[in-house]
Design a protein around this motif. Structure first.
Motif, short mmCIF file in Angstrom:
data_model
loop_
_atom_site.label_atom_id
_atom_site.label_comp_id
_atom_site.label_asym_id
_atom_site.label_seq_id
_atom_site.Cartn_x
_atom_site.Cartn_y
_atom_site.Cartn_z
N TRP A 198 -3.74 13.75 1.18
CA TRP A 198 -4.59 12.64 1.61
C TRP A 198 -5.55 12.18 0.52
N LEU A 231 -6.52 5.83 6.63
CA LEU A 231 -5.34 5.79 7.49
C LEU A 231 -4.18 5.06 6.83
N TYR A 236 -1.14 6.90 4.90
CA TYR A 236 0.09 7.45 5.50
C TYR A 236 1.23 6.45 5.40
N LEU A 295 4.64 7.06 3.08
CA LEU A 295 5.97 7.01 3.67
C LEU A 295 6.83 5.93 3.02
N ASP A 325 3.97 19.09 1.32
CA ASP A 325 3.31 18.22 2.30
C ASP A 325 2.17 18.95 3.00
N SER A 356 2.03 14.02 6.10
CA SER A 356 2.57 12.66 5.94
C SER A 356 3.80 12.42 6.79
N TYR A 357 4.36 13.46 7.40
CA TYR A 357 5.61 13.36 8.18
C TYR A 357 6.76 12.89 7.29
N SER A 358 6.78 13.43 6.08
CA SER A 358 7.77 13.03 5.08
C SER A 358 9.22 13.19 5.51
#
Length: 408
Positions: A17, A74, A77, A81, A96, A103-105
């Motif tokens: 982040w 925010l 993110y 991606l 991550d 990041s939900y990579s």
């Protein structure tokens, strides 16, 4: 470094982040950068994807690492991606870290590309502190449900055993969670120098954000000054760090009659930090929870014991009764304040004796020197090699990445 690592030529992305130069950078940013350094030292080509703070360049190279910045708190993110989606064919692995949320990579990577999720601590309680109720509820769902589903087939690690326990109990995490502990920057401090510490000097180290609860520390100091035993003690507090709570805390200190007793130093250099820690007798941490407690180890490395709440992360980074003291936690801020004041009173009474300060500093240094970034970087390379090549690292001691079986 010499010798093959299995990482030579690999294209690895670290997504975090914030980076070290962000105005709100803290221990998680140091950890992420040390991981990136570990990969670069191992021969990998490393790209560090992070948010862009005011005044920061969109791209730069630091320590041989390509830094790419975009988005705010925010928007980062979406930026991360989209960047990984565009470059997915050139990525061999992603590191991550979850700074609240990862990041939900895996959502945008090729199915064959591994992602390594690192959890600093569970934020279920913190979402309500920072966000309105609907946003907080969504954040809790993202951490408790979405994160577990997206990363269910990926290598996962926690930075402390407390965090692994929180993952099991609060997130319902399944399977194995590895342990990859923090390191520390250890200044050349001699325990004998503790004789020269100021027995009345208290230090608070860390970002000035709501969940760090620096207000409770100020309340405890104010309560202490009202006690007869401290009528003749010239208590001083050095607050090292910056953050959005800075102005509110300064006003709170003034309301408590501590305006001339508390110095808010803001961001300081490593040299200034070590100088302030070298003068302090006691470090106090009022945090609701930590992933590890990096400030505790930084203080211990300068011979300073810590008074803190017995909460996740802090109970991992403090050896109770040796490198500091843990006080029982409570839902009532008033009760916590009273307990912190009592423990701080005992610590300062002990600190009045130079010989006792030296003995306590020796215990702090012995504990702090169990952690160093070079060891963390070595462990990080081992775990990344294992993830990429399926080759398990050797585990010669308790500070190498070890398995924690975390089951529902």
């Amino acid at each position: 470094m010499s010798g093959a690592t299995g990482l030579e030529g690999k294209q690895i992305v670290v997504v975090n982040w914030r980076d070290l130069d962000h105005s709100l950078a803290g221990g998680a940013e140091i950890y992420a950068w040390q991981y990136a350094r570990a990969l670069q030292e191992g021969g990998a080509k490393v790209r560090f994807i992070t948010a862009r703070d005011e005044g920061q360049a969109a791209r730069e190279t630091r320590d041989g690492i390509d830094v790419r910045r975009g988005g705010g708190a925010l928007g980062f993110y979406l930026f991360a991606l989209l960047w990984m989606l565009r470059h997915r064919n050139d990525i061999d692995a992603v590191i991550d870290p979850a700074c609240g949320l990862p990041s939900y990579s895996p959502l945008v990577l090729r199915r064959s590309t591994p992602a390594f999720l690192i959890v600093h601590h569970v934020h279920q309680a913190q979402f309500a502190v920072h966000f309105p109720a609907p946003v907080a509820a969504f954040g809790r769902w993202m951490e408790r449900v979405a994160m577990r589903r997206v990363y269910r087939r990926q290598l996962t690690a926690a930075v402390s055993e407390s965090t692994a326990t929180e993952m099991r109990e609060q997130l319902g995490w399944n399977g194995t969670v590895r342990l990859l502990e923090n390191g520390a920057d250890l200044p050349p401090y001699d325990a004998a120098d503790a004789q020269n510490k100021d027995a009345d000097r208290i230090v608070v180290l860390g970002r000035l954000v709501a969940h760090k609860r620096v207000d409770l520390v100020l309340d405890a100091v104010a309560a202490l000054r009202a006690r007869p035993a401290f009528a003749d003690r010239d208590l001083l507090v050095d607050v090292i760090g910056q953050g959005p709570e800075g102005e509110r805390l300064a006003a709170h200190a003034a309301e408590l009659g501590l305006a001339d007793r508390v110095v808010f130093h803001g961001y300081v250099s490593s040299e200034e930090k070590n100088d302030l820690l070298g003068r302090a007798a006691v470090h106090v941490c009022g945090s609701d929870a930590e992933g590890w407690g990096q400030a505790v180890i930084d203080a211990a490395a300068s011979g300073v014991p810590t008074v803190a709440r017995d909460v996740p992360g802090l109970r991992d980074s403090i050896r109770d009764g040796k490198s500091g003291w843990l006080v029982p936690d409570d839902i009532s801020p008033g009760v916590v304040t009273g307990r912190l004041a009592d423990a701080l009173s005992n610590a300062l009474i002990e600190a009045a004796d130079p010989t006792t300060r030296v003995h306590r500093a020796e215990a702090c240094l012995k504990w702090a020197h169990k952690f160093d970034w070079s060891q963390m970087r070595s462990n990080a390379r081992d775990l990344t090699t294992e993830m990429l090549l399926g080759r398990a690292p050797a585990l010669p001691d308790c500070h190498n990445p070890r398995d924690l079986r975390v089951a529902v």
